[in-house]
Design an enzyme around this catalytic site. Structure first.
Site, PDB file in Angstrom:
ATOM      1  N   LYS A 208       0.861  -1.187   0.000  1.00 51.21           N
ATOM      2  CA  LYS A 208       0.000   0.000   0.000  1.00 51.21           C
ATOM      3  C   LYS A 208       0.892   1.229   0.000  1.00 51.21           C
ATOM      4  O   LYS A 208       2.028   1.188   0.486  1.00 51.21           O
ATOM      5  CB  LYS A 208      -0.899   0.023   1.241  1.00 51.21           C
ATOM      6  CG  LYS A 208      -2.108   0.915   1.091  1.00 51.21           C
ATOM      7  CD  LYS A 208      -3.218   0.198   0.346  1.00 51.21           C
ATOM      8  CE  LYS A 208      -4.460   1.053   0.181  1.00 51.21           C
ATOM      9  NZ  LYS A 208      -5.573   0.258  -0.370  1.00 51.21           N
TER      10      LYS A 208
HETATM   11  P1  NAD Z   1     -12.920   8.016  -2.795  1.00 48.56           P
HETATM   12  O1  NAD Z   1     -11.886   9.011  -2.477  1.00 48.56           O
HETATM   13  O2  NAD Z   1     -13.331   7.799  -4.206  1.00 48.56           O
HETATM   14  O3  NAD Z   1     -14.258   8.327  -1.966  1.00 48.56           O
HETATM   15  C1  NAD Z   1     -14.272   8.467  -0.586  1.00 48.56           C
HETATM   16  C2  NAD Z   1     -15.648   8.946  -0.168  1.00 48.56           C
HETATM   17  O4  NAD Z   1     -15.684   9.030   1.261  1.00 48.56           O
HETATM   18  C3  NAD Z   1     -16.020  10.322  -0.685  1.00 48.56           C
HETATM   19  O5  NAD Z   1     -17.383  10.331  -1.051  1.00 48.56           O
HETATM   20  C4  NAD Z   1     -15.795  11.221   0.529  1.00 48.56           C
HETATM   21  O6  NAD Z   1     -16.586  12.400   0.493  1.00 48.56           O
HETATM   22  C5  NAD Z   1     -16.231  10.282   1.630  1.00 48.56           C
HETATM   23  N1  NAD Z   1     -15.743  10.680   2.935  1.00 48.56           N
HETATM   24  C6  NAD Z   1     -14.491  11.100   3.279  1.00 48.56           C
HETATM   25  N2  NAD Z   1     -14.436  11.422   4.590  1.00 48.56           N
HETATM   26  C7  NAD Z   1     -15.686  11.185   5.073  1.00 48.56           C
HETATM   27  C8  NAD Z   1     -16.271  11.337   6.341  1.00 48.56           C
HETATM   28  N3  NAD Z   1     -15.571  11.803   7.365  1.00 48.56           N
HETATM   29  N4  NAD Z   1     -17.589  11.028   6.483  1.00 48.56           N
HETATM   30  C9  NAD Z   1     -18.320  10.569   5.448  1.00 48.56           C
HETATM   31  N5  NAD Z   1     -17.807  10.389   4.209  1.00 48.56           N
HETATM   32  C10 NAD Z   1     -16.503  10.709   4.042  1.00 48.56           C
HETATM   33  O7  NAD Z   1     -12.410   6.631  -2.141  1.00 48.56           O
HETATM   34  P2  NAD Z   1     -12.794   5.154  -2.567  1.00 48.56           P
HETATM   35  O8  NAD Z   1     -11.827   4.689  -3.590  1.00 48.56           O
HETATM   36  O9  NAD Z   1     -14.249   5.079  -2.808  1.00 48.56           O
HETATM   37  O10 NAD Z   1     -12.412   4.367  -1.225  1.00 48.56           O
HETATM   38  C11 NAD Z   1     -13.303   4.316  -0.116  1.00 48.56           C
HETATM   39  C12 NAD Z   1     -12.864   3.203   0.810  1.00 48.56           C
HETATM   40  O11 NAD Z   1     -12.874   1.950   0.098  1.00 48.56           O
HETATM   41  C13 NAD Z   1     -11.450   3.313   1.380  1.00 48.56           C
HETATM   42  O12 NAD Z   1     -11.434   2.745   2.672  1.00 48.56           O
HETATM   43  C14 NAD Z   1     -10.621   2.444   0.439  1.00 48.56           C
HETATM   44  O13 NAD Z   1      -9.445   1.971   1.043  1.00 48.56           O
HETATM   45  C15 NAD Z   1     -11.598   1.327   0.186  1.00 48.56           C
HETATM   46  N6  NAD Z   1     -11.342   0.574  -1.052  1.00 48.56           N
HETATM   47  C16 NAD Z   1     -11.293   1.190  -2.261  1.00 48.56           C
HETATM   48  C17 NAD Z   1     -11.090   0.436  -3.408  1.00 48.56           C
HETATM   49  C18 NAD Z   1     -11.104   1.048  -4.785  1.00 48.56           C
HETATM   50  O14 NAD Z   1     -11.000   0.284  -5.767  1.00 48.56           O
HETATM   51  N7  NAD Z   1     -11.244   2.353  -4.932  1.00 48.56           N
HETATM   52  C19 NAD Z   1     -10.887  -0.953  -3.315  1.00 48.56           C
HETATM   53  C20 NAD Z   1     -10.953  -1.557  -2.054  1.00 48.56           C
HETATM   54  C21 NAD Z   1     -11.191  -0.780  -0.938  1.00 48.56           C
END
Ligand code: NAD
Length: 411
Positions: A106
């Site tokens: 990561k």
């Molecule tokens: P992203 O940056 O696209 O979206 C994050 C979202 O969370 C946004 O809508 C943001 O406004 C919201 N957010 C941030 N702080 C917040 C808070 N305090 N309260 C409420 N909402 C809040 O990120 P993502 O890629 O969607 O990732 C989200 C989660 O999923 C992370 O934990 C990431 O590690 C995990 N994840 C992502 C992927 C991927 O393919 N993108 C894969 C596996 C896991």
């Protein structure tokens, strides 16, 4: 069981030790599986507002026992070494659980991405790539997007890598479709979350059609999870992002709001706070934003029968125990959000073969492999009479330990 103090990385390691106990692993093997192979911390000087601001960047490589390390890059102000270690090790367990030939890694940069201009963001990822190029590559370590980064960020990374090492599109996944990305990768994590949610409801004889869903996060994961839940017949009654949330007990029309950048721009009769949403009464809760959002301060107020972890580590170790004691069924991150790295695997193989799949094939493969992983975890949870998270760790820890021993690096 070995006692470990509280931190994101030790929360993950608690589960590894627990699985190790069930599997009767040797202490030396467990010591290796709970350490990271390599940790690189870099400084990224960034020219900003006629001065220089020095950001801290990371790449942690947890394990290469089962293949090149794989894992996203997070841009967020709270990123620190412990966090990145935890997320790197989760990638090892996730890739092993779904049986793709990768290890775990990561990366991150401690910066609030919303304060960066587009040019600054490009400069940060290019510098991150230049400083770390010696540990990256399609057979060494393959980054992907995570919170605060996206397909454009990966395009800049690929371009910088090309300048330094020559053309190698498989050096990074989550790229734009027009630049060696895969049709289906962008939706893969959210789609997988929704498919697993539906499987979970079916297993517990709860009707998928009309089941009420609450989602925290409206980024890559939350947005597509919401869309596919709706397509599968569920009723998404609340969604929040960092700006706050919207509620509609009759069901939000996810398609209609899908392209809004922020929920702040969406008109709604009822609004809710970004974290308050977690405590709403519903059948299914999908945290899809930050880690640690469900903890001992709010676990008792959770009002859902099922939690499917879209985010990584949204529930702390203590809250997990409390919720299970309350009878809440939890589907762990390493299973629920593994569609992302599954999709990355499809992109990587297509890049290496210089061949691309139609989206229908991508979705078919993704759905079939997610269902298989779900069924396997369920089988192991019944065999050992343990919860889904423990079962998922038993499957993945056994696979990584076996690869580690076969390679001959046994202590
Ligand atoms: P992203 O940056 O696209 O979206 C994050 C979202 O969370 C946004 O809508 C943001 O406004 C919201 N957010 C941030 N702080 C917040 C808070 N305090 N309260 C409420 N909402 C809040 O990120 P993502 O890629 O969607 O990732 C989200 C989660 O999923 C992370 O934990 C990431 O590690 C995990 N994840 C992502 C992927 C991927 O393919 N993108 C894969 C596996 C896991």
């Amino acid at each position: 069981m070995t006692h470990i103090g509280a931190s994101a990385f030790s929360d993950v390691n608690q589960k590894v030790f627990q699985a190790g106990d069930i599997l009767n692993l040797k202490p030396g093997v467990l010591a290796a599986l709970t350490s990271c192979e390599r940790e690189v911390v870099i400084s990224i000087p960034l020219r900003r507002n006629s001065d220089v601001e020095v950001l801290t960047g990371y790449r942690v490589q947890h394990s290469s026992a089962r293949g090149p390390r794989k894992g996203g890059i997070r841009f967020h102000q709270d990123v620190d070494l412990d966090d990145v270690r935890a997320l790197a090790s989760l990638m090892t367990w996730k890739t092993a659980l779904i049986d793709v030939p990768f290890g775990g890694a990561k990366g991150g940069v401690a910066v609030n991405p919303s304060t960066l201009t587009t040019i600054e963001k490009e400069e940060v990822i290019r510098r991150w790539t230049r400083s770390l190029v010696h540990v990256l590559g399609h057979h060494r370590d393959i980054p992907a997007p995570d919170m605060g980064t996206d397909s454009q960020t990966m395009a800049w990374l690929m371009d910088e890598f090309h300048r330094l090492e020559g053309f190698q599109p498989a050096c990074v996944t989550g790229k734009p479709v027009e630049l060696f990305g895969a049709h289906g990768r962008e939706e893969a994590t959210g789609r997988g979350v929704a498919m697993i949610a539906a499987e979970t409801l079916k297993q517990h004889e709860v009707k998928v059609k009309g089941a009420t869903v609450v989602i925290q996060g409206f980024g890559n994961v939350g947005r597509y999870a919401a869309l596919v839940c709706q397509e599968l017949g569920m009723k998404v009654i609340a969604i929040s992002d960092v700006t706050g949330g919207i509620v509609d007990k009759k069901g939000i029309d996810v398609k209609a709001i899908f392209h809004h950048k922020s929920l702040n721009d969406v008109e709604s009769d009822e609004r809710i706070g970004p974290a308050e949403v977690l405590e709403m009464s519903c059948d299914l809760l999908i945290p899809a934003a930050l880690g640690g959002v469900i903890n001992s301060s709010n676990a008792a107020n959770i009002n859902a029968d099922f939690i499917v972890e879209g985010a990584n580590q949204p529930i702390t170790f203590e809250a997990d125990q409390e919720l299970r004691a309350q009878g809440v069924v939890i589907v762990p991150d390493i299973l629920a959000n593994s569609g992302g790295v599954m999709g990355s695997y499809f992109e990587w193989t297509q890049n290496i073969q210089e061949f691309s799949w139609p989206i229908e094939k991508f979705r078919r493969e993704l759905d079939a492999r997610m269902e298989k992983a779900f069924a396997n975890v369920l089988k192991v949870s019944r065999k050992h009479s343990v919860d889904m998270r423990t079962a998922a760790f038993v499957v993945s820890v056994e696979r990584v330990a076996r690869a580690f021993e076969l390679r001959g690096s046994l202590v």
